[in-house]
Each structure stands twice: as structure tokens, then as C-alpha cells.
Enzyme design. Structure first.
Site, PDB file in Angstrom:
ATOM      1  N   SER A 142       0.851  -1.182   0.000  1.00  0.00           N
ATOM      2  CA  SER A 142       0.000   0.000   0.000  1.00  0.00           C
ATOM      3  C   SER A 142       0.887   1.232   0.000  1.00  0.00           C
ATOM      4  O   SER A 142       2.114   1.136  -0.015  1.00  0.00           O
ATOM      5  CB  SER A 142      -0.892   0.011   1.240  1.00  0.00           C
ATOM      6  OG  SER A 142      -0.100   0.329   2.373  1.00  0.00           O
ATOM      7  N   LYS A 143       0.246   2.366   0.062  1.00  0.00           N
ATOM      8  CA  LYS A 143       0.944   3.651   0.057  1.00  0.00           C
ATOM      9  C   LYS A 143       2.056   3.719   1.108  1.00  0.00           C
ATOM     10  O   LYS A 143       3.057   4.399   0.912  1.00  0.00           O
ATOM     11  CB  LYS A 143      -0.063   4.761   0.376  1.00  0.00           C
ATOM     12  CG  LYS A 143      -0.850   5.222  -0.812  1.00  0.00           C
ATOM     13  CD  LYS A 143      -1.071   6.730  -0.700  1.00  0.00           C
ATOM     14  CE  LYS A 143      -1.536   7.348  -2.010  1.00  0.00           C
ATOM     15  NZ  LYS A 143      -0.885   6.831  -3.180  1.00  0.00           N
ATOM     16  N   ARG A 144       1.825   3.035   2.222  1.00  0.00           N
ATOM     17  CA  ARG A 144       2.807   3.081   3.306  1.00  0.00           C
ATOM     18  C   ARG A 144       4.188   2.620   2.842  1.00  0.00           C
ATOM     19  O   ARG A 144       5.204   3.025   3.380  1.00  0.00           O
ATOM     20  CB  ARG A 144       2.367   2.148   4.442  1.00  0.00           C
ATOM     21  CG  ARG A 144       1.528   2.805   5.510  1.00  0.00           C
ATOM     22  CD  ARG A 144       1.196   1.819   6.589  1.00  0.00           C
ATOM     23  NE  ARG A 144       0.531   0.642   6.035  1.00  0.00           N
ATOM     24  CZ  ARG A 144       0.904  -0.603   6.254  1.00  0.00           C
ATOM     25  NH1 ARG A 144       1.952  -0.848   7.008  1.00  0.00           N
ATOM     26  NH2 ARG A 144       0.247  -1.609   5.731  1.00  0.00           N
TER      27      ARG A 144
END
Ligand code: GLU
Length: 496
Positions: free
Chosen positions: A254-256
Site C-alpha cells: 500500500s501507500k505506506r
């Protein structure tokens, strides 16, 4: 068996690595067996769907060069391929299940379901989902109430006390106790909209999908779908749940973890070939020992037997390596076309945004061999080549001096180098210029590296630069001599 697979995204977000990987595997599988790939938009959740996500889907896949055989934009004989255009059908099939006593009308209002949830929560009950209150209402009575306009949903009647078995091509035989399946999930909502499960199963059947290849996060829906196929009396497609794509911490990518959206990678200068090649390796292998594949080669070598069960870990460094490889494979013209927009924006040809003159563009294209091996992204070209288009600031005197040498020697070397410039500038290729400089250094009894240090500083403004001989060829004799003279004058003046 006719091979028909589908990519069935819900347009509720931008296309990301996981979605593209699912689409790509479906595409490769279909291509590998001469089958058909279908795009179906699962837009039943009207509140979360947005037209801009549909546009993003089309632009992403056209950029990647992945094309489906049937879909909303290409047509086909199983359309419409957008679920919101098929609502009539879902109602019809939900009612068919009611007729078969495999589904039932549920009249529980939303408030009751919420109260039930709250009560269970307060009592720390392990029970979740619907309590099947309407399951046993007499069929005729329920039909009359529904026909009379009483608000209702249609729920699947999960056969209790049994198990559901299905086979997953990758994961093998799977068995679920029906009592553990979400109790009697809604198929048709009170507003007449289908849920994902109903629309998905009906469409996979009507579109004659042979293999359902989707991410493993959908595995928990598969028993329910298997129950529905059985309830309809339809043959279920073969399931193949693909390993998840994780970040390096073992959590879903994900974006993380960094960029996950294709637009971000695209904006960063990743080439579609690099993304396709890398994403195709997330959970699959092809030819042993081979890293680089075209889309055609991937398709020719794709097989379900070579899928991995274990989750794939997304490695940004490896993706960058792929980008570097594909940058190296571009011709001068192709690479220049990729790098030019960034260079224009970076003001390589004057003010930011100024387009190059014909001569500048030709020089830019001719300079591609100088940077091809030195950049990971097209946007890096501008800074690497700035010295070719604008006279660089003169570095400090120390930068002109070869190792273990002095200023006087540097000036002498610069004078020797000056004599070589006309021949260097006239060389037909960078290699020819390079050879010439080395031969001249040997002939004059100086180290080529020593000869090049002051010349490089004078011409490029730095001690490290792309290949010097090749740069001089592109710069031309006049400009090169001007830069050498400017540097020599500064060095002779004794300024540090
Ligand atoms: N619409 C689902 C999604 O957004 C499709 C899942 C499936 O392939 O069945 O991924």
C-alpha cells in the site's frame, strides 16, 4: 474447454500494482492458451464508484499495452460489460433462487440488524452476521408480502450442517463448513441493487468464464460462490486465487510502502515495459535464469503450474533495475523522446518550458549514448546533460589537477588536450573519439586519465561526467575550445 477469463475491477480507486498484476496474469493466461480476456466493471456500489476511476483504468491499461478481447469499450457478445447496466438480470436470477427455495425474502429493517449487532457486541457474543430470522417464513406468505410492496432484501439460504468443497488450481482442495460461511448473505438489496456476490457469480456464469483468477483476498468469498453455483445448478468456473503482493514488512502493499498506484510509477518515469516485466514476476516464474521478457514472451511462457503459493514481496529496487534495463534497450530516438519532456521542463534549452531548436534537439538525441547507462529515469537526463546546452560554471582550480599532480601540469595537459580537440570533434562516433584520446595520451607519454581531468573540468564543469570524448563530439570544436581557453585563463590568473 474454451478459455475465458476476466478482470473485474470495481472502479472505486486508482489502478494499483495488485490490480494490474491480477489483470496481467489473466491476460497472460488467456494469451498462453489462445483464450479470451474480458473486462467487466463491477460498479454495483454506486456510492464509491467514480467515472474518473474508469478513465484511470482505461488510460493505465492502454499505456501498459494490455488489451482485452471483450469489454465495455471493445464490445463482445456477452455484454453489457458494466454491471450497473445489468441490474434487471440480477433481480431475475435472485428471484430464480427464491423459486428454487435456495434464497428467501428478508423483511428485517436496517434498524433491527443494527440493534442485533449492538446487542451482540454488548454481550461479547462471538456470533456475527444475520440471525436468519426470516429464513423460515412461509414461501407463499413472503412472496405475497414482497409483492405487496413491503421492503425486502433477498438472502441466500446457506445449507446448514454441510460442508462446501471446491478446488483451487493453486491452493488445491478446499473445504469449508457451511456454518462458518457468512450466515445467509444478502444477494439483492432493498433498493434492488445486487451485492458483489450475486452480480459476480451471475456474470461469471453468463459470460462463460472458465477460470476465475483473482487475488487471495477473495478466497473467503469462494465458498459462498461455490454454494451459489450449486444453488443455481451451474457448473462453477475453476478458481485460482493468486498470492498477495506484500510490502517488505509482510503487509499488503500500500501507500505506506511507497508508490503503489500506477500513475505514481508512471509519473516517476517508469517505463511500461519495466512495470509489466516486474509485475509479471510477482508470484510467477517463467524461464529459469531469464529476467527480461517482452509481453509476448511472458504470454508464451505463462502457466498456472509456475505460479507461487507464497505471497510475493514487492521490491522497489528490483523494479528500478528493470527500468534501467529497459532504458538501455531504447534507441537514441526512443530514449530522447522519453527524456525530452523532462528536459524541456527543466529548462535545458533556455527558460523552463522552452522547446529545443532543431539543432538542440539533434544534439540531445546524439547525446543519448552518453547517458543511457547512467540514468534510472528519463527525468535524470536533463541534469546529466546540462553542460552540453549551457556553459557550466568553472569549478575551483583544484578540480583541474590530476591526482598527485599540480596546477602547472594541469595547465600543460590542458594545452595538449586543446590540440586534440579538432580531431575529437570530428570523430564519427564516441568510441572513435575515445580511442583517439587514449592513443594520443600514450604517444605523448601521459596517462589518459591525467590528460582528461583538466579537459573534463574545463568542458563539463566537473570532475565526473558522462563520457568526455563523446561529449566533445557533440559540443563541437568551437565551443570546446572556447571553454578550454576560458578555463586556462582562469587557471593562469592564479585564482583558486
Ligand atoms: N470487483 C472485485 C474487485 O474489485 C472482483 C473480485 C473478483 O475478481 O471476483 O476486485
Amino acid at each position: 474447454m474454451e478459455i475465458r477469463v476476466r478482470y473485474a475491477p470495481s472502479p472505486t480507486g486508482l489502478q494499483h500494482i495488485g490490480g494490474v498484476r491480477t489483470a496481467l496474469f489473466n491476460y497472460l493466461f488467456a494469451r498462453s492458451l489462445g483464450g479470451k480476456m474480458i473486462l467487466r466493471l463491477e460498479d454495483t456500489d454506486r456510492t464509491r464508484c467514480d467515472e474518473r476511476y474508469v478513465e484511470n483504468l482505461y488510460s493505465t491499461f492502454s499505456w501498459l499495452g494490455i488489451h482485452w478481447d471483450e469489454g465495455p469499450d471493445t464490445g463482445g457478445d456477452s455484454g453489457p460489460y458494466v454491471q450497473s447496466e445489468r441490474f434487471e438480470l440480477y433481480r431475475k436470477y435472485a428471484l430464480e433462487l427464491v423459486d428454487k427455495k435456495r434464497a428467501y425474502f428478508c423483511f428485517c429493517p436496517q434498524e433491527r440488524l443494527e440493534r442485533l449487532r449492538a446487542e451482540r457486541e454488548a454481550a461479547h457474543s462471538a456470533e456475527t452476521g444475520y440471525d436468519r430470522k426470516c429464513r423460515d417464513i412461509d414461501g407463499k406468505e413472503a412472496a405475497a408480502r414482497a409483492a405487496g410492496g413491503e421492503a425486502h432484501t433477498i438472502r441466500l439460504k446457506i445449507p446448514l450442517g454441510e460442508s462446501t468443497r471446491f478446488h483451487d488450481v493453486l491452493l488445491g482442495d478446499i473445504e469449508w463448513k457451511n456454518d462458518d460461511v457468512n450466515p445467509d448473505p444478502v444477494l439483492l438489496k432493498s433498493d434492488g441493487f445486487p451485492t458483489y456476490h450475486l452480480a459476480n457469480v451471475v456474470d461469471d456464469h453468463l459470460m462463460r468464464i472458465s477460470h476465475v483468477m483473482r487475488a487471495q483476498e477473495w478466497l473467503s468469498s469462494a465458498p459462498l460462490h461455490a454454494i451459489m453455483y450449486a444453488a443455481f445448478g451451474w457448473e462453477a468456473p475453476l478458481f485460482c486465487h493468486l498470492p498477495m503482493v506484500m510490502g517488505d514488512d509482510g503487509k499488503k502493499l500500500s501507500k505506506r510502502h511507497g508508490a503503489a498506484g500506477i500513475d505514481e510509477f508512471r509519473g516517476e518515469g517508469y517505463l511500461p515495459q519495466a512495470l509489466i516485466n516486474y509485475v509479471a514476476l510477482l508470484g510467477a516464474s517463467y524461464v529459469e535464469g531469464k529476467d527480461l521478457y517482452t509481453l509476448e514472451e511472458l504470454a508464451a511462457n505463462f502457466s498456472l503450474e509456475k505460479l507461487n503459493k507464497a505471497p510475493a514481496v514487492f521490491d522497489y529496487k528490483k523494479l528500478q533495475w528493470y527500468n534501467e534495463q529497459y532504458i538501455r534497450m531504447q534507441s537514441d530516438g526512443e530514449l530522447a523522446a522519453l527524456c525530452l519532456p523532462g528536459a524541456v521542463q527543466a529548462g535545458l534549452f533556455g527558460a523552463a518550458g522552452q522547446a529545443p531548436s532543431g539543432a538542440e534537439e539533434a544534439a540531445f538525441t546524439a547525446a543519448m549514448p552518453l547517458i543511457r547507462e547512467r540514468i534510472s529515469f528519463p527525468a535524470q537526463a536533463a541534469e546529466k546533460l546540462r553542460y552540453l546546452f549551457a556553459e557550466p560554471a568553472l569549478p575551483a582550480a583544484a578540480e583541474f589537477i590530476p591526482k598527485k599532480s599540480d596546477l602547472k601540469t594541469a595547465l600543460k595537459l590542458l594545452r595538449i588536450a586543446r590540440e586534440l580537440v579538432p580531431a575529437l570533434a570530428a570523430a564519427r562516433t564516441g568510441e572513435e573519439a575515445e580511442t583517439f584520446i587514449r592513443e594520443e595520451a600514450a604517444r605523448r607519454g601521459v596517462k589518459p586519465g591525467d590528460l582528461m581531468t583538466p579537459l573534463r573540468a574545463a568542458v563539463t564543469g566537473s570532475r565526473v561526467s558522462p563520457p568526455l570524448a563523446g561529449s566533445i563530439r557533440i559540443l563541437g570544436a568551437e565551443k570546446t575550445l572556447g571553454r578550454i581557453d576560458r578555463a586556462a585563463a582562469r587557471l593562469s590568473s592564479g585564482e583558486p
